[in-house]
Design a protein around this motif. Structure first.
Motif, PDB file in Angstrom:
ATOM      1  N   ALA A  30      46.253  35.220  29.746  1.00 36.38           N
ATOM      2  CA  ALA A  30      45.822  34.868  31.102  1.00 36.38           C
ATOM      3  C   ALA A  30      44.786  35.831  31.666  1.00 36.38           C
TER       4      ALA A  30
ATOM      5  N   VAL B  46      45.435  38.978  32.553  1.00 36.32           N
ATOM      6  CA  VAL B  46      46.078  39.854  33.537  1.00 36.32           C
ATOM      7  C   VAL B  46      46.293  41.232  32.926  1.00 36.32           C
TER       8      VAL B  46
ATOM      9  N   ILE C  74      50.608  40.912  41.479  1.00 35.22           N
ATOM     10  CA  ILE C  74      49.556  39.942  41.171  1.00 35.22           C
ATOM     11  C   ILE C  74      48.584  39.781  42.345  1.00 35.22           C
TER      12      ILE C  74
ATOM     13  N   ILE D  86      44.546  39.947  42.063  1.00 35.60           N
ATOM     14  CA  ILE D  86      43.665  38.884  42.577  1.00 35.60           C
ATOM     15  C   ILE D  86      42.621  39.475  43.520  1.00 35.60           C
TER      16      ILE D  86
ATOM     17  N   ALA E 296      43.131  32.301  33.149  1.00 33.17           N
ATOM     18  CA  ALA E 296      43.976  31.897  34.274  1.00 33.17           C
ATOM     19  C   ALA E 296      43.745  32.803  35.470  1.00 33.17           C
ATOM     20  N   LEU E 297      43.577  34.100  35.228  1.00 37.65           N
ATOM     21  CA  LEU E 297      43.327  35.032  36.328  1.00 37.65           C
ATOM     22  C   LEU E 297      42.053  34.664  37.072  1.00 37.65           C
TER      23      LEU E 297
ATOM     24  N   LEU F 285      42.360  31.131  38.966  1.00 40.44           N
ATOM     25  CA  LEU F 285      43.171  31.181  40.190  1.00 40.44           C
ATOM     26  C   LEU F 285      42.470  31.982  41.279  1.00 40.44           C
TER      27      LEU F 285
ATOM     28  N   GLU G  84      50.763  30.999  42.315  1.00 40.55           N
ATOM     29  CA  GLU G  84      50.421  30.029  41.280  1.00 40.55           C
ATOM     30  C   GLU G  84      50.118  30.700  39.943  1.00 40.55           C
ATOM     31  N   LEU G  85      49.574  31.921  39.962  1.00 39.67           N
ATOM     32  CA  LEU G  85      49.377  32.623  38.699  1.00 39.67           C
ATOM     33  C   LEU G  85      50.731  32.999  38.083  1.00 39.67           C
TER      34      LEU G  85
END
Length: 415
Positions: free
Chosen positions: A148, A150, A192, A196, A211-212, A215, A234-235
């Protein structure tokens, strides 16, 4: 004529005492596929089976808004997350999730999972024993975050993996397990959210398509960026379900042990067909989600039942996956039942039913299957191990459940 009404004043305690079998027990008692009962102070309709699932996933009849209790949102889903949305807003958000979980992305994640499993062998070989469920949580957390985009320091892997797992463990719990899940969610959301915000400020570079990144830049139907908390929620709804596959991996190892002939078939499985069948049977046979909830969107009558607007309705997932009308000898573990399976979107619902693109079926179902396949291939082909004496039972009362020991391996050696 109407439908059976359970006579108890309130079934909340019975639900906690019966767990996965709460709905099935009453179906058997009343010789029905549908009944009404009082739960948490309100009249609830419970039903089971393929036809019930078709009705349940009719978006003209049901909505998810107001169905998930706050206690579940504050642990498992996150408040106001995709699972609570309906209509265009839900489809818009769902398309984002589906874009992250395409077959190429599923394959990339499964390869990462394999790499992290293989990296574990060195530690396992010098350990007296390992608990597979605990190891799986950490392997999947590393893989999920890498996939993702992250950032995750090795020193924090266990804490993050435990937090994701504790959110899942809290959904059917009261007392200490529930509060543990709430604390886990608060920590994860704060972690998270900070990431973000650092992506948005340019302090962290997020890979395009990750994904990071997706989002962090996602906009709602009004063209507005999600606030950092909702983006974090949502992540987490991408990462947490991947870590939750640890439960299926523990059950897969239990199946290999209880049904040793399947292990030999997996070793001789040159085209991967038996591996696919085995994974699907693990998902059908063992308990994962007990039931799903939705609220009636507009009043209707079905099978003599009067569904009132706003009424809570529960669909029996576990019972449907063990329905003898759909599955021959449902209490036996038979991977071959999936050899020529051409089922509908409503008879096999370990992660929900219906069309994942337009409805509420889990968009990560393909990821679950591919991660399970990669993990099983590792257990069968990459290592040898022994199963020492331990408690391999699992409770159908505890929700969610797991082999009591977590699946202990000893004398692990690479092949």
């Amino acid at each position: 004529m109407g439908i059976p009404h359970d006579k108890s004043l309130d079934n909340s305690i019975a639900l906690m005492n019966e767990g996965y079998l709460f709905i099935s027990n009453r179906m058997e008692r009343y010789h029905t596929d549908i009944f009404e009962a009082r739960l948490l102070g309100e009249q609830v309709i419970c039903f089971t089976g393929e036809e019930a699932a078709k009705v349940f996933y009719d978006t003209d009849r049901f909505q998810r808004k107001g169905a998930a209790p706050k206690r579940v949102q504050k642990t498992l889903f996150g408040e106001n997350a995709i699972q609570t949305m309906d209509g265009e807003a839900h489809i818009h958000r769902k398309l984002l999730f589906l874009s992250l979980m395409t077959p190429p992305n599923q394959l990339r994640l499964s390869r990462l999972v394999t790499d992290f499993w293989r990296a574990s062998i060195e530690k396992w070989e010098v350990a007296d024993q390992i608990i597979l469920f605990e190891e799986a949580k950490q392997v999947l957390c590393r893989a999920a975050c890498t996939w993702a985009g992250v950032p995750l320091d090795e020193a924090e892997v266990k804490e993050r993996a435990d937090d994701f797992s504790d959110m899942v463990d809290a959904f059917g719990a009261v007392g200490p397990r529930h509060w543990k899940g709430r604390r886990a969610r608060s920590r994860a959301e704060e972690w998270i959210m900070n990431i973000i915000e650092e992506v948005r400020s340019g302090k962290i570079a997020a890979a395009h398509g990750s994904a990071l990144n997706e989002l962090a830049i996602h906009k709602d139907l009004n063209g507005k960026l999600l606030n950092s908390k909702m983006a974090a929620v949502e992540l987490i709804n991408v990462l947490r379900p991947i870590v939750a596959i640890a439960t299926f991996i523990a059950f897969s190892a239990l199946a290999l042990h209880k049904f040793p002939k399947t292990k030999e078939k997996l070793k001789n499985d040159n085209d991967g067909r038996y591996l696919e069948m085995f994974v699907q049977e693990v998902r059908r046979f063992f308990p994962f989600g007990p039931f799903l909830g939705a609220r009636v969107k507009k009043e209707f009558i079905w099978n003599d039942a009067h569904f009132k607007e706003g009424q809570l309705v529960l669909l029996d997932m576990y019972g449907t996956n063990h329905d003898a009308r759909l599955w021959k000898d449902p209490e036996s573990f038979i991977p071959e039942r999936f050899k020529d399976w051409r089922g509908s979107l409503f008879d096999f619902i370990p992660q929900g039913g219906g069309d994942s693109a337009t409805g509420h079926r889990c968009p990560g179902e393909g990821i679950t299957v591919e991660v399970m396949k990669a993990s099983l291939a590792y257990l069968v082909n990459d290592i040898d191990y022994e199963i020492p004496d331990q408690d391999l039972s699992y409770s159908l009362v505890r929700m969610p459940t797991l082999p009591e020991s977590g699946m202990i391996f000893s004398n692990v050696k690479r092949k």
